[in-house]
Write a protein that holds these residues in place. Structure first.
Motif, PDB file in Angstrom:
ATOM      1  N   GLY A 100      17.708 -28.732  -2.669  1.00  0.00           N
ATOM      2  CA  GLY A 100      18.067 -30.077  -3.108  1.00  0.00           C
ATOM      3  C   GLY A 100      17.763 -31.121  -2.056  1.00  0.00           C
ATOM      4  N   THR A 101      16.952 -32.103  -2.436  1.00  0.00           N
ATOM      5  CA  THR A 101      16.627 -33.166  -1.486  1.00  0.00           C
ATOM      6  C   THR A 101      17.877 -33.914  -1.069  1.00  0.00           C
ATOM      7  N   GLU A 102      18.864 -33.981  -1.963  1.00  0.00           N
ATOM      8  CA  GLU A 102      20.092 -34.703  -1.624  1.00  0.00           C
ATOM      9  C   GLU A 102      20.820 -34.060  -0.445  1.00  0.00           C
ATOM     10  N   LEU A 103      20.591 -32.735  -0.229  1.00  0.00           N
ATOM     11  CA  LEU A 103      21.161 -32.068   0.936  1.00  0.00           C
ATOM     12  C   LEU A 103      20.398 -32.440   2.198  1.00  0.00           C
ATOM     13  N   LEU A 104      19.085 -32.572   2.065  1.00  0.00           N
ATOM     14  CA  LEU A 104      18.231 -32.834   3.236  1.00  0.00           C
ATOM     15  C   LEU A 104      18.406 -34.242   3.773  1.00  0.00           C
ATOM     16  N   VAL A 105      18.671 -35.192   2.897  1.00  0.00           N
ATOM     17  CA  VAL A 105      18.813 -36.554   3.390  1.00  0.00           C
ATOM     18  C   VAL A 105      20.274 -36.870   3.693  1.00  0.00           C
ATOM     19  N   GLY A 106      21.105 -35.840   3.679  1.00  0.00           N
ATOM     20  CA  GLY A 106      22.466 -36.022   4.175  1.00  0.00           C
ATOM     21  C   GLY A 106      23.406 -36.683   3.203  1.00  0.00           C
ATOM     22  N   GLN A 107      23.037 -36.724   1.920  1.00  0.00           N
ATOM     23  CA  GLN A 107      23.940 -37.384   0.989  1.00  0.00           C
ATOM     24  C   GLN A 107      25.129 -36.518   0.611  1.00  0.00           C
ATOM     25  N   ILE A 108      24.946 -35.208   0.506  1.00  0.00           N
ATOM     26  CA  ILE A 108      26.103 -34.358   0.246  1.00  0.00           C
ATOM     27  C   ILE A 108      26.095 -33.185   1.219  1.00  0.00           C
ATOM     28  N   VAL A 109      27.294 -32.661   1.468  1.00  0.00           N
ATOM     29  CA  VAL A 109      27.438 -31.534   2.384  1.00  0.00           C
ATOM     30  C   VAL A 109      27.221 -30.251   1.600  1.00  0.00           C
ATOM     31  N   ASP A 110      26.484 -29.328   2.189  1.00  0.00           N
ATOM     32  CA  ASP A 110      26.237 -28.052   1.544  1.00  0.00           C
ATOM     33  C   ASP A 110      27.426 -27.118   1.774  1.00  0.00           C
ATOM     34  N   THR A 111      28.355 -27.101   0.834  1.00  0.00           N
ATOM     35  CA  THR A 111      29.496 -26.200   0.975  1.00  0.00           C
ATOM     36  C   THR A 111      29.185 -24.837   0.362  1.00  0.00           C
ATOM     37  N   ASN A 112      28.094 -24.739  -0.427  1.00  0.00           N
ATOM     38  CA  ASN A 112      27.787 -23.473  -1.081  1.00  0.00           C
ATOM     39  C   ASN A 112      27.451 -22.379  -0.081  1.00  0.00           C
ATOM     40  N   ALA A 113      26.653 -22.699   0.931  1.00  0.00           N
ATOM     41  CA  ALA A 113      26.267 -21.692   1.911  1.00  0.00           C
ATOM     42  C   ALA A 113      27.508 -21.163   2.611  1.00  0.00           C
ATOM     43  N   HIS A 114      28.428 -22.072   2.893  1.00  0.00           N
ATOM     44  CA  HIS A 114      29.689 -21.697   3.534  1.00  0.00           C
ATOM     45  C   HIS A 114      30.488 -20.733   2.657  1.00  0.00           C
ATOM     46  N   PHE A 115      30.645 -21.105   1.395  1.00  0.00           N
ATOM     47  CA  PHE A 115      31.380 -20.245   0.458  1.00  0.00           C
ATOM     48  C   PHE A 115      30.712 -18.880   0.326  1.00  0.00           C
ATOM     49  N   LEU A 116      29.395 -18.896   0.128  1.00  0.00           N
ATOM     50  CA  LEU A 116      28.686 -17.635  -0.108  1.00  0.00           C
ATOM     51  C   LEU A 116      28.701 -16.740   1.133  1.00  0.00           C
ATOM     52  N   SER A 117      28.563 -17.347   2.318  1.00  0.00           N
ATOM     53  CA  SER A 117      28.580 -16.550   3.546  1.00  0.00           C
ATOM     54  C   SER A 117      29.869 -15.762   3.655  1.00  0.00           C
ATOM     55  N   GLU A 118      30.964 -16.456   3.394  1.00  0.00           N
ATOM     56  CA  GLU A 118      32.249 -15.798   3.517  1.00  0.00           C
ATOM     57  C   GLU A 118      32.355 -14.659   2.503  1.00  0.00           C
ATOM     58  N   GLN A 119      31.892 -14.920   1.290  1.00  0.00           N
ATOM     59  CA  GLN A 119      31.931 -13.895   0.253  1.00  0.00           C
ATOM     60  C   GLN A 119      31.055 -12.695   0.632  1.00  0.00           C
ATOM     61  N   LEU A 120      29.838 -12.971   1.094  1.00  0.00           N
ATOM     62  CA  LEU A 120      28.920 -11.885   1.436  1.00  0.00           C
ATOM     63  C   LEU A 120      29.479 -11.069   2.587  1.00  0.00           C
ATOM     64  N   SER A 121      30.066 -11.754   3.535  1.00  0.00           N
ATOM     65  CA  SER A 121      30.653 -11.071   4.680  1.00  0.00           C
ATOM     66  C   SER A 121      31.769 -10.129   4.221  1.00  0.00           C
ATOM     67  N   GLN A 122      32.570 -10.579   3.268  1.00  0.00           N
ATOM     68  CA  GLN A 122      33.626  -9.704   2.742  1.00  0.00           C
ATOM     69  C   GLN A 122      33.043  -8.493   2.024  1.00  0.00           C
ATOM     70  N   ILE A 123      31.938  -8.701   1.348  1.00  0.00           N
ATOM     71  CA  ILE A 123      31.312  -7.613   0.606  1.00  0.00           C
ATOM     72  C   ILE A 123      30.608  -6.653   1.560  1.00  0.00           C
ATOM     73  N   GLY A 124      30.276  -7.133   2.762  1.00  0.00           N
ATOM     74  CA  GLY A 124      29.589  -6.283   3.725  1.00  0.00           C
ATOM     75  C   GLY A 124      28.089  -6.490   3.736  1.00  0.00           C
ATOM     76  N   LEU A 125      27.654  -7.646   3.244  1.00  0.00           N
ATOM     77  CA  LEU A 125      26.230  -7.980   3.298  1.00  0.00           C
ATOM     78  C   LEU A 125      26.000  -8.925   4.471  1.00  0.00           C
ATOM     79  N   SER A 126      25.089  -8.571   5.358  1.00  0.00           N
ATOM     80  CA  SER A 126      24.823  -9.432   6.509  1.00  0.00           C
ATOM     81  C   SER A 126      24.007 -10.642   6.091  1.00  0.00           C
ATOM     82  N   THR A 127      24.288 -11.756   6.741  1.00  0.00           N
ATOM     83  CA  THR A 127      23.506 -12.967   6.543  1.00  0.00           C
ATOM     84  C   THR A 127      23.051 -13.432   7.910  1.00  0.00           C
ATOM     85  N   TYR A 128      21.770 -13.554   8.120  1.00  0.00           N
ATOM     86  CA  TYR A 128      21.263 -13.954   9.428  1.00  0.00           C
ATOM     87  C   TYR A 128      20.764 -15.388   9.441  1.00  0.00           C
TER      88      TYR A 128
END
Lengths: 422, 422
Positions: free
Chosen positions: B25-53
């Protein structure tokens, strides 16, 4: 030595075309904290006219960070890192960046002196910055920023390192870094924003569909926040280009003007506060389901005390009765989530505080509560002013916090319209 | 057909080792909204045991998105995208992902039927998903999720596409996607959290320095939120490994126990609400500089009405006098930001509401205001309970909102300690 006088390097005439932002920290990768730095920096870079095509988050791992920096440098001439500049072992950014740039890390007397003069404990051998780099003082912490120029595969490149904590990075960027980056930028982007409330994203998009479809030099991009739709109108301006964003904004306003509360960057709470202050008027709040969120949305703006008097949080029936004088009949008959209740709350709040405007909010934010006729998501909002009272009923979707946030936006918009209608 | 019954593909036994998250999303790149999805998904993946690098953010540009997906697939077997799944032209994710996977996009009768049964307008030819993919219904919007398996350079790969709006993506992930990903995971991570307040990050780190330095299988990583320090204790558990995180948590608590308010995931407001509810006690607030933020920090938790009665927002002297009966002497003598003022506010608030505990907050949040003796950042907090009154004076650094947030945390902690002390 003042930061403005830090030594220049011979690369000061390099023009940056695009930058990639790399946020460093395992805590970001496992989802423990949200990366707000990339968001802040993107907006800043966009204002300066530096394109950003990618953000990357990597953990505290030297190999992966080096790979990320090298990959970023293949497509960009500037790489900006945040985080990993502290004194501990997992703070690896400076080490890796210096390796990529092919320079040593050195300590800097000006930086350590300044830290010591501020009473900061400086451990031996910290902080280190890449040799020959321009550095930026950290007024709110210990890790300095740095901008290092170097040559990689015969291309001129630069790495800007910034500290991770937003309350250190943001002031450093605004005070010291941005003026330097502006000197390295050729073009500028113009962004304008048309902000709407009281209408959904898809409906508002449909109303300007042809404008979006016919975009060429000027691009129109819609996005949504809770209770708000924003159209971003952008143009990349090279020297000599005409700024056509004003025309585009006018065309949008012609279609959806009744929902527009702002052409610019102010959020709805800022618009409402500015209106109140410029009219010399005051407001107060009687909040049930929003529990103080409505008042604090104004209180968090500098200068709020010029218009915000205060208010009541009445979270149960007894409080609505004792603090706001809502008659027991209403609470037992129509219930706390009813037109009658918010009417009484708003009127009494205005009377008790002497405010020009009083807003009252009562609803079921969920997840439990609600009735068949008044399901979760139902929110009544009343505006009391000397010329009369307005009540509106809303149905909001989403979880508890989202219902609360949408209620705040709807209440502020009711107040805004109430001021316009006089 | 229920989502649990969507057709299986032959790749259901593939084990994912690592995932890269790409936010589109270009709206993420120009700083209009904060990307909270990566944060949410990272935590979920970490709980599941999937590494995210790595996380990556790219704009609405087909070439760059394709490059990002291909790059991610060189190091990872799973790529997760969020965003770019809408019906408009700049929604390019499905198109690009299908191209990378070498499959067509097809419409799906089950998905469109379900959308129509919910009264959603479905435009012709939308939504499309990669042929043969497993799909996930979107209960809060129109764009479905999908998981596509394919072979790239003789390796088995998968792309998971999720919608961009967090209020669509998160429920979809939790309800439909997570159970599927868990079937594809081999290892599990264990994360434990020790949460502290009333102490700074560096001081608390120093107190457990040797534990951090001697970490081997178990890693201890500190990070800070406003007013809070968290130690994340992690271990990657393969089958047969002993979970040693409990020992590490105990060792930490032995050192810094007096500042620990939670071992686990609850935030301070949740801990305080749980304590109140389990004791069958109630609280109320008298807020000046926090302007409702303190009350709303409790109100935003489901079930808050069991303990939160309500309170007063008294943003100027007149309100402190008229709503909370603070004597004019105090306001004109010691001033609104004083021990005497918060004492009067807290006592009166408890009396008026009948709460077991009343907290009062008054301070200078800035940027203007303050005096020589009482500079910006000074905040007085009082706790009134039937056995007596406690007052504390704080100095907080940072901008207005940060001072407000730190005040909220300090006030909640005063209440927490007041309950423990009895």
């Amino acid at each position: 030595m003042a930061p403005e006088e830090t030594p220049m390097t011979s690369d000061d005439r390099m023009i940056f075309r695009s930058a990639e932002i790399i946020s460093v920290g395992t805590e970001l990768l496992v989802g423990q904290i949200v990366d707000t730095n990339a968001h802040f920096l993107s907006e800043q870079l966009s204002q300066i006219g530096l394109s950003t095509y990618r953000h990357v988050v990597v953990g505290d791992n030297t190999e992966r960070l080096e790979q990320a920096i090298r990959h970023a440098l293949t497509d960009n001439d500037l790489v900006i890192t945040t985080g990993g500049l502290g004194p501990t072992e997992d703070d690896i950014t400076a080490l890796v960046a210096a390796r990529v740039a092919g320079v040593s890390l050195v300590s800097n007397r000006d930086i350590t002196d300044r830290l010591e003069s501020r009473g900061r404990y400086v451990s031996p051998g910290y902080p280190l910055i890449p040799e020959g780099s321009r550095y930026f003082h950290n007024d709110n912490g210990t890790a300095p920023g740095s901008l290092t120029f170097f040559t990689l595969n015969r291309s001129q490149k630069a790495i800007l390192m910034l500290p991770g904590p937003p309350d250190e990075m943001e002031p450093m960027f605004l005070r010291y870094v941005r003026p330097v980056l502006e000197m390295h930028s050729a073009a500028k982007f113009v962004h304008r924003y048309v902000r709407l409330t009281g209408i959904g994203e898809s409906r508002s998009e449909d109303m300007i569909r042809d404008l979006i479809d016919s975009q060429d030099e000027v691009t129109i991009a819609p996005y949504a926040n809770p209770g708000e739709v924003v159209f971003r109108v952008s143009q990349r301006l090279e020297s000599g280009d005409d700024d056509k964003t004003d025309e585009a904004v006018e065309a949008i306003v012609e279609r959806v003007g009744e929902f527009v509360f702002e052409i610019g960057q102010r959020t709805l709470n800022e618009v409402v506060l500015d209106m109140l202050v410029s009219r010399g008027e005051t407001c107060a709040f009687a909040e049930s389901c929003t529990g103080g969120m409505l008042a604090s949305s104004l209180a968090s703006i500098p200068g709020a005390s010029k218009a915000l008097l205060g208010g009541f949080i009445t979270y149960n029936d007894e409080m609505k009765q004792s603090l706001l004088g809502v008659p027991r009949d209403i609470l037992e008959g129509e219930g706390a989530v009813s037109e009658e209740c918010v009417r009484a709350m708003a009127d009494h709040c205005r009377l008790r505080t002497g405010a020009d405007y009083a807003l009252a909010v009562s609803g079921f934010a969920g997840p439990s509560g609600g009735t068949e006729d008044t399901p979760v998501g139902t929110v009544y909002i009343a505006l009391s002013k000397c010329s009369g009272l307005t009540v509106k009923r809303f149905f909001f979707r989403g979880d508890r916090e989202r219902v609360m946030r949408q209620s705040v936006v709807a209440a502020l918009n009711l107040l805004r319209r109430g001021m316009i209608d006089g």
